[in-house]
Design a protein around this motif. Structure first.
Motif, PDB file in Angstrom:
ATOM      1  N   PRO A   1       0.806  -1.227   0.000  1.00  0.00           N
ATOM      2  CA  PRO A   1       0.000   0.000   0.000  1.00  0.00           C
ATOM      3  C   PRO A   1       0.840   1.279   0.000  1.00  0.00           C
ATOM      4  N   GLU A   2       1.932   1.283   0.764  1.00  0.00           N
ATOM      5  CA  GLU A   2       2.781   2.478   0.786  1.00  0.00           C
ATOM      6  C   GLU A   2       3.452   2.707  -0.567  1.00  0.00           C
ATOM      7  N   ALA A   3       3.898   1.615  -1.201  1.00  0.00           N
ATOM      8  CA  ALA A   3       4.506   1.747  -2.523  1.00  0.00           C
ATOM      9  C   ALA A   3       3.488   2.246  -3.546  1.00  0.00           C
ATOM     10  N   ALA A   4       2.250   1.765  -3.431  1.00  0.00           N
ATOM     11  CA  ALA A   4       1.202   2.214  -4.352  1.00  0.00           C
ATOM     12  C   ALA A   4       0.938   3.705  -4.180  1.00  0.00           C
TER      13      ALA A   4
ATOM     14  N   ARG B   1      -8.399   5.475  -6.178  1.00  0.00           N
ATOM     15  CA  ARG B   1      -8.306   4.666  -4.970  1.00  0.00           C
ATOM     16  C   ARG B   1      -8.290   5.606  -3.775  1.00  0.00           C
ATOM     17  N   PRO B   2      -8.671   5.133  -2.596  1.00  0.00           N
ATOM     18  CA  PRO B   2      -8.602   5.990  -1.406  1.00  0.00           C
ATOM     19  C   PRO B   2      -7.152   6.348  -1.074  1.00  0.00           C
TER      20      PRO B   2
ATOM     21  N   TRP C   1       4.607  -8.644 -20.408  1.00  0.00           N
ATOM     22  CA  TRP C   1       4.342  -8.377 -18.997  1.00  0.00           C
ATOM     23  C   TRP C   1       3.935  -6.921 -18.836  1.00  0.00           C
ATOM     24  N   SER C   2       3.152  -6.637 -17.805  1.00  0.00           N
ATOM     25  CA  SER C   2       2.840  -5.251 -17.460  1.00  0.00           C
ATOM     26  C   SER C   2       2.521  -5.208 -15.966  1.00  0.00           C
ATOM     27  N   THR C   3       2.284  -4.018 -15.454  1.00  0.00           N
ATOM     28  CA  THR C   3       1.987  -3.871 -14.031  1.00  0.00           C
ATOM     29  C   THR C   3       0.497  -4.061 -13.784  1.00  0.00           C
ATOM     30  N   ALA C   4       0.183  -4.804 -12.725  1.00  0.00           N
ATOM     31  CA  ALA C   4      -1.195  -5.163 -12.413  1.00  0.00           C
ATOM     32  C   ALA C   4      -1.504  -4.916 -10.945  1.00  0.00           C
ATOM     33  N   HIS C   5      -2.781  -4.745 -10.652  1.00  0.00           N
ATOM     34  CA  HIS C   5      -3.244  -4.679  -9.269  1.00  0.00           C
ATOM     35  C   HIS C   5      -2.983  -6.005  -8.571  1.00  0.00           C
ATOM     36  N   GLY C   6      -3.256  -7.100  -9.259  1.00  0.00           N
ATOM     37  CA  GLY C   6      -2.942  -8.424  -8.741  1.00  0.00           C
ATOM     38  C   GLY C   6      -4.055  -9.102  -7.980  1.00  0.00           C
ATOM     39  N   ASP C   7      -5.110  -8.361  -7.617  1.00  0.00           N
ATOM     40  CA  ASP C   7      -6.221  -8.971  -6.884  1.00  0.00           C
ATOM     41  C   ASP C   7      -7.515  -8.237  -7.231  1.00  0.00           C
ATOM     42  N   LEU C   8      -7.732  -8.059  -8.518  1.00  0.00           N
ATOM     43  CA  LEU C   8      -8.868  -7.261  -8.981  1.00  0.00           C
ATOM     44  C   LEU C   8     -10.121  -8.137  -9.024  1.00  0.00           C
ATOM     45  N   HIS C   9     -10.857  -8.122  -7.938  1.00  0.00           N
ATOM     46  CA  HIS C   9     -12.114  -8.865  -7.876  1.00  0.00           C
ATOM     47  C   HIS C   9     -13.208  -7.935  -7.368  1.00  0.00           C
ATOM     48  N   TRP C  10     -14.426  -8.455  -7.282  1.00  0.00           N
ATOM     49  CA  TRP C  10     -15.597  -7.617  -7.024  1.00  0.00           C
ATOM     50  C   TRP C  10     -15.600  -7.014  -5.632  1.00  0.00           C
ATOM     51  N   ALA C  11     -14.970  -7.659  -4.656  1.00  0.00           N
ATOM     52  CA  ALA C  11     -14.921  -7.097  -3.306  1.00  0.00           C
ATOM     53  C   ALA C  11     -13.889  -5.992  -3.178  1.00  0.00           C
TER      54      ALA C  11
ATOM     55  N   TRP D   1      -4.180  -2.693  -2.111  1.00  0.00           N
ATOM     56  CA  TRP D   1      -3.006  -2.628  -2.977  1.00  0.00           C
ATOM     57  C   TRP D   1      -1.821  -3.385  -2.393  1.00  0.00           C
ATOM     58  N   GLU D   2      -2.081  -4.430  -1.644  1.00  0.00           N
ATOM     59  CA  GLU D   2      -0.995  -5.221  -1.063  1.00  0.00           C
ATOM     60  C   GLU D   2      -0.106  -5.870  -2.119  1.00  0.00           C
ATOM     61  N   GLY D   3      -0.734  -6.526  -3.097  1.00  0.00           N
ATOM     62  CA  GLY D   3       0.008  -7.447  -3.949  1.00  0.00           C
ATOM     63  C   GLY D   3       0.303  -6.961  -5.347  1.00  0.00           C
ATOM     64  N   TRP D   4       0.232  -5.653  -5.596  1.00  0.00           N
ATOM     65  CA  TRP D   4       0.412  -5.163  -6.964  1.00  0.00           C
ATOM     66  C   TRP D   4       1.848  -5.371  -7.426  1.00  0.00           C
ATOM     67  N   GLY D   5       2.009  -5.475  -8.750  1.00  0.00           N
ATOM     68  CA  GLY D   5       3.331  -5.686  -9.327  1.00  0.00           C
ATOM     69  C   GLY D   5       3.194  -6.213 -10.745  1.00  0.00           C
TER      70      GLY D   5
END
Length: 302
Positions: free
Chosen positions: A80-83, A93-94, A187-197, A209-213
């Motif tokens: 989250p801090e890196a994001a 995003r907040p 390859w590109s940069t992704a959120h990594g956990d883009l789901h409905w919740a 934004w824990e797992g982005w990369g």
């Protein structure tokens, strides 16, 4: 989001940590109108706990993360801090306002104070289990734009590793009955956990934004698509709205990656109800990928 942990000790420990975090960042929990504890959002197996608060920046969201002390490093701990530092504001995003870390014995905790998201998350779970709320053309356009801006961010963070693809894709896609590609076209940069919740509406917001990369290009679109398989009409809507990202060589490979991951997680009991649709979609994508390969060969020999 996940359900409250089955272990009452974990629940009590995280609620206590959240109270400590409120003191650290100068926030107070918002109570429900009935005087209850307020909305709680639990992470996987109680690893995180978030609740609405009122803080120095107005309405906020305070999230507490737990880790064993010797594992309180790395991608998930610093995401989250890196994001907040690296991802442009065109990706809605907040804002992350304050961070505070502390330890208790062999446990490490981190408090993250965010602005309150405008609107509501679109599902209580990653899988879409209820009718999709009415999403405007603007919402879908904003999502496409956000994913394009995100894909261009330069980072050394990794969301999906090539070693994992080489190991897992042949194993979990063996039912396809033929060679399975494991090298992404790009390859590109992704959120990594883009789901409905992790999506907010009616105004777009992207949470967690824990797992982005870096990941195979098209990964986020493929993941949202797969988490829609429980409601075929919604999956079709995702295919239509995100077709520029899904209907390509990159997108088809990304779908196979996501299906691999979800079939693996189903072995642990997660989202087992999606397995038949995941396997069927893998066959459709694999046959399309094979057909594309034949067309390429024909063009080369033409």
């Amino acid at each position: 989001m996940s359900s409250e942990p089955d272990d009452p000790e974990v629940t009590a420990r995280m609620r206590s940590a959240h109270a400590v975090a409120c003191g650290f960042v100068g926030a107070a929990p918002d109570a429900q109108p009935s005087g209850g504890e307020g909305q709680e959002a639990w992470g996987w197996r109680g690893r995180t706990l978030g609740r609405p608060v009122t803080g120095p920046y107005g309405p906020g969201w305070l999230r507490v993360v737990h880790s064993p002390l010797d594992k309180a490093t790395g991608k998930l701990w610093t995401g989250p801090e890196a994001a907040e530092r690296l991802i442009p504001r065109q990706v809605p995003r907040p804002r992350l306002r304050r961070v505070r870390q502390w330890t208790e014995g062999g446990d490490a905790y981190k408090a993250e104070l965010y602005d309150r998201a405008v609107g509501e998350t679109l599902s209580p779970t990653p899988v879409l289990v209820t009718a999709e709320p009415p999403l405007t053309a603007r919402w879908w356009s904003d999502l496409r734009t956000a994913l394009v801006h995100l894909s261009a961010v330069r980072t050394d963070r990794t969301a999906v590793r090539q070693a994992y693809l080489d190991r897992a894709m042949p194993k979990y896609l063996a039912f396809l009955g033929g060679p399975v590609p494991t090298r992404p076209p790009s390859w590109s940069t992704a959120h990594g956990d883009l789901h409905w919740a992790n999506l907010v509406g009616p105004e777009l917001g992207i949470l967690d934004w824990e797992g982005w990369g870096t990941a195979p290009a098209g990964y986020d679109a493929a993941l949202l698509h797969a988490y829609s398989f429980g409601m075929p009409e919604r999956a079709e809507r995702v295919r239509q709205e995100l077709s520029p990202l899904l209907d390509s060589e990159d997108g088809r490979f990304a779908e196979l990656v996501v299906i691999t991951e979800l079939l693996q997680s189903a072995e642990r009991g997660d989202n087992v109800e999606l397995v038949p649709a995941l396997r069927q979609r893998a066959k459709e994508v694999w046959h399309r990928t094979a057909a594309d390969g034949v067309k390429v060969l024909l063009r080369e020999y033409d």
